[in-house]
Design an enzyme around this catalytic site. Structure first.
Site, mmCIF file in Angstrom:
data_model
loop_
_atom_site.group_PDB
_atom_site.id
_atom_site.type_symbol
_atom_site.label_atom_id
_atom_site.label_comp_id
_atom_site.label_asym_id
_atom_site.label_seq_id
_atom_site.Cartn_x
_atom_site.Cartn_y
_atom_site.Cartn_z
ATOM 1 C CB SER A 127 31.811 34.381 64.849
ATOM 2 O OG SER A 127 30.951 35.483 64.936
ATOM 3 C CE1 TYR A 152 30.987 33.441 70.053
ATOM 4 C CE2 TYR A 152 30.465 35.280 68.597
ATOM 5 C CZ TYR A 152 30.580 33.918 68.820
ATOM 6 O OH TYR A 152 30.308 33.030 67.797
HETATM 7 N N1 NAD Z 1 24.633 30.236 65.417
HETATM 8 C C1 NAD Z 1 25.252 31.273 64.853
HETATM 9 O O1 NAD Z 1 24.602 32.174 64.325
HETATM 10 C C2 NAD Z 1 26.747 31.343 64.824
HETATM 11 C C3 NAD Z 1 27.356 32.420 64.143
HETATM 12 C C4 NAD Z 1 28.728 32.507 64.125
HETATM 13 C C5 NAD Z 1 29.509 31.543 64.736
HETATM 14 N N2 NAD Z 1 28.911 30.523 65.408
HETATM 15 C C6 NAD Z 1 29.773 29.521 66.046
HETATM 16 O O2 NAD Z 1 29.367 28.229 65.627
HETATM 17 C C7 NAD Z 1 29.561 27.285 66.676
HETATM 18 C C8 NAD Z 1 28.267 26.560 66.976
HETATM 19 O O3 NAD Z 1 27.279 27.523 67.350
HETATM 20 P P1 NAD Z 1 25.786 27.130 67.701
HETATM 21 O O4 NAD Z 1 24.922 28.272 67.319
HETATM 22 O O5 NAD Z 1 25.486 25.764 67.198
HETATM 23 O O6 NAD Z 1 25.863 27.151 69.291
HETATM 24 P P2 NAD Z 1 25.414 26.066 70.366
HETATM 25 O O7 NAD Z 1 25.546 26.739 71.691
HETATM 26 O O8 NAD Z 1 24.083 25.503 70.008
HETATM 27 O O9 NAD Z 1 26.523 24.943 70.205
HETATM 28 C C9 NAD Z 1 27.761 24.988 70.853
HETATM 29 C C10 NAD Z 1 27.918 23.705 71.642
HETATM 30 O O10 NAD Z 1 29.194 23.726 72.286
HETATM 31 C C11 NAD Z 1 29.044 23.108 73.552
HETATM 32 N N3 NAD Z 1 30.103 23.560 74.454
HETATM 33 C C12 NAD Z 1 30.245 24.783 75.044
HETATM 34 N N4 NAD Z 1 31.313 24.785 75.851
HETATM 35 C C13 NAD Z 1 31.878 23.553 75.764
HETATM 36 C C14 NAD Z 1 32.994 22.936 76.401
HETATM 37 N N5 NAD Z 1 33.742 23.600 77.281
HETATM 38 N N6 NAD Z 1 33.277 21.644 76.096
HETATM 39 C C15 NAD Z 1 32.508 20.946 75.210
HETATM 40 N N7 NAD Z 1 31.425 21.475 74.603
HETATM 41 C C16 NAD Z 1 31.117 22.755 74.867
HETATM 42 C C17 NAD Z 1 27.686 23.564 74.037
HETATM 43 O O11 NAD Z 1 27.137 22.709 75.040
HETATM 44 C C18 NAD Z 1 26.860 23.562 72.744
HETATM 45 O O12 NAD Z 1 26.136 22.359 72.574
HETATM 46 C C19 NAD Z 1 30.092 28.097 67.860
HETATM 47 O O13 NAD Z 1 31.503 28.023 67.852
HETATM 48 C C20 NAD Z 1 29.633 29.510 67.565
HETATM 49 O O14 NAD Z 1 30.470 30.463 68.177
HETATM 50 C C21 NAD Z 1 27.548 30.397 65.459
#
Ligand code: NAD
Length: 318
Positions: A127, A152
């Site tokens: 991130s 985070y």
């Molecule tokens: N959306 C953004 O703007 C953004 C920005 C930077 C980084 N990220 C990173 O990208 C990745 C995806 O983000 P997103 O926005 O799609 O979030 P999201 O919450 O929609 O997706 C993350 C998924 O991980 C699953 N999860 C959480 N804990 C878990 C566990 N213990 N075991 C199995 N599954 C688990 C959740 O149920 C969820 O479906 C994450 O790692 C997030 O930190 C996202």
């Protein structure tokens, strides 16, 4: 290729699974339906891909090393794209240990299982928050990243360092991708574009925290998926890339753009800034351009108009 995607039922993960299947890959996805937002929403995210014969879904928790090993034995992946995480900056302040268990220990479990299975490519979803309140813009992969301002962000940086350790120590090919605020259909409901658009369309107040000149480098999910899939062909030992749009938008400007896209006037409620929030995110994407051929195709207004259409459709269903 056989690819294992963690967080496959989430926002970015579900878009990624769709793309990988359309490219002819065999995809296994892991998700535990973390209650950060409703399971029903995540089930809908994967409704379409679940019908594909090349898709397998495992409801499982990355914190459980035994369960993860069993999934590796059964799905025999060649590449792993690790996106599962507790996402969200503000809620991490209330649960640092929970974020640590999923985002750091969960990542270690994925790295260990990948090492045992001789995975040929491990891609980690990091991130822009690892840059903390970086004063120098745009943010470059060569910048110092020792000033995270939320649990985070801290867990994402720790997980990057574990990736680096596994690459250096065990020769595993690993790529860390720093995503900059991702938006598009199915965006997480806690994120600004989702909340603002929904509230404007429903005539509800839009809450603006802190300084309205604070900016984010909003990046369309299709461009992020392009960047992730570009890494599947790479064979370097360890590399970090920014995946952003390199065109930050101030909070006040974001509201105007959504007003224009929805045709609705926002009812603004101003609130104090929140701990953990940074002043700006702004990606230098020259490294990803050069080494991955990454080139974002969606300017903000185009991506926003797709998102607004999706949101209108969602609201019409409810
Ligand atoms: N959306 C953004 O703007 C953004 C920005 C930077 C980084 N990220 C990173 O990208 C990745 C995806 O983000 P997103 O926005 O799609 O979030 P999201 O919450 O929609 O997706 C993350 C998924 O991980 C699953 N999860 C959480 N804990 C878990 C566990 N213990 N075991 C199995 N599954 C688990 C959740 O149920 C969820 O479906 C994450 O790692 C997030 O930190 C996202």
């Amino acid at each position: 290729m056989k690819i294992l995607v963690t967080g496959g039922a989430g926002f970015i993960g579900s878009h990624l699974c769709e793309r990988l299947l359309s490219l002819g890959h065999k995809v296994s996805a892991i998700d535990n339906f973390d209650p950060f937002y409703p399971k029903e929403v995540k089930l809908r995210n994967i409704e379409k891909v679940k019908a594909n014969a090349n898709f397998r879904f495992f409801e499982a928790d990355i914190r459980d090393a035994k369960e993860i090993s069993a999934i590796f034995r059964s799905s025999k992946p060649e590449a792993v794209i690790h996106l599962a995480a507790k996402a969200g900056v503000r809620p991490s302040l209330a649960d640092p240990a929970g974020y640590q268990r999923t985002n750091v220990l969960g990542t270690i479990n994925m790295l260990e299982a990948s090492r045992a299975s001789n995975i040929s490519n491990f891609i980690f979803g990091s991130s822009s928050s690892v840059y903390g309140d970086n004063k120098k813009v745009p943010f470059s992969e060569a910048d110092r990243v020792d000033g995270q301002i939320s649990p985070y962000a801290q867990t994402k940086r720790s997980a990057e360092l574990y990736c680096k350790f596994y690459a250096r120590n065990y020769g595993m090919p690993i790529t860390c991708l720093r995503f900059f605020t991702v938006y598009g259909p199915r965006q997480r409901p806690d994120l600004a574009i989702h909340k603002f658009t929904k509230n404007m369309l429903l005539g509800k107040p839009v809450e603006l925290f802190g300084d309205v000149s604070s900016s984010r480098d909003y990046t369309y999910v299709g461009d992020i998926v392009d960047g992730i899939t570009a890494c599947l062909d790479r064979k370097s030992q360890f590399e970090i890339f920014n995946l952003g749009n390199s065109s930050p938008i101030a909070l006040s400007e974001l509201v105007s753009r959504i007003e224009k896209a929805t045709g609705k006037k926002a009812k603004i409620r101003r609130l104090p800034s929140q701990p953990g929030d940074v002043r700006i995110t702004y990606a230098d994407i020259s490294k990803a351009k050069k080494m991955l051929g990454y080139s974002p195709k969606f300017d903000f207004d185009r991506g926003l108009s797709i998102f607004v259409d999706w949101m209108k459709n969602e609201l019409a269903k409810s």
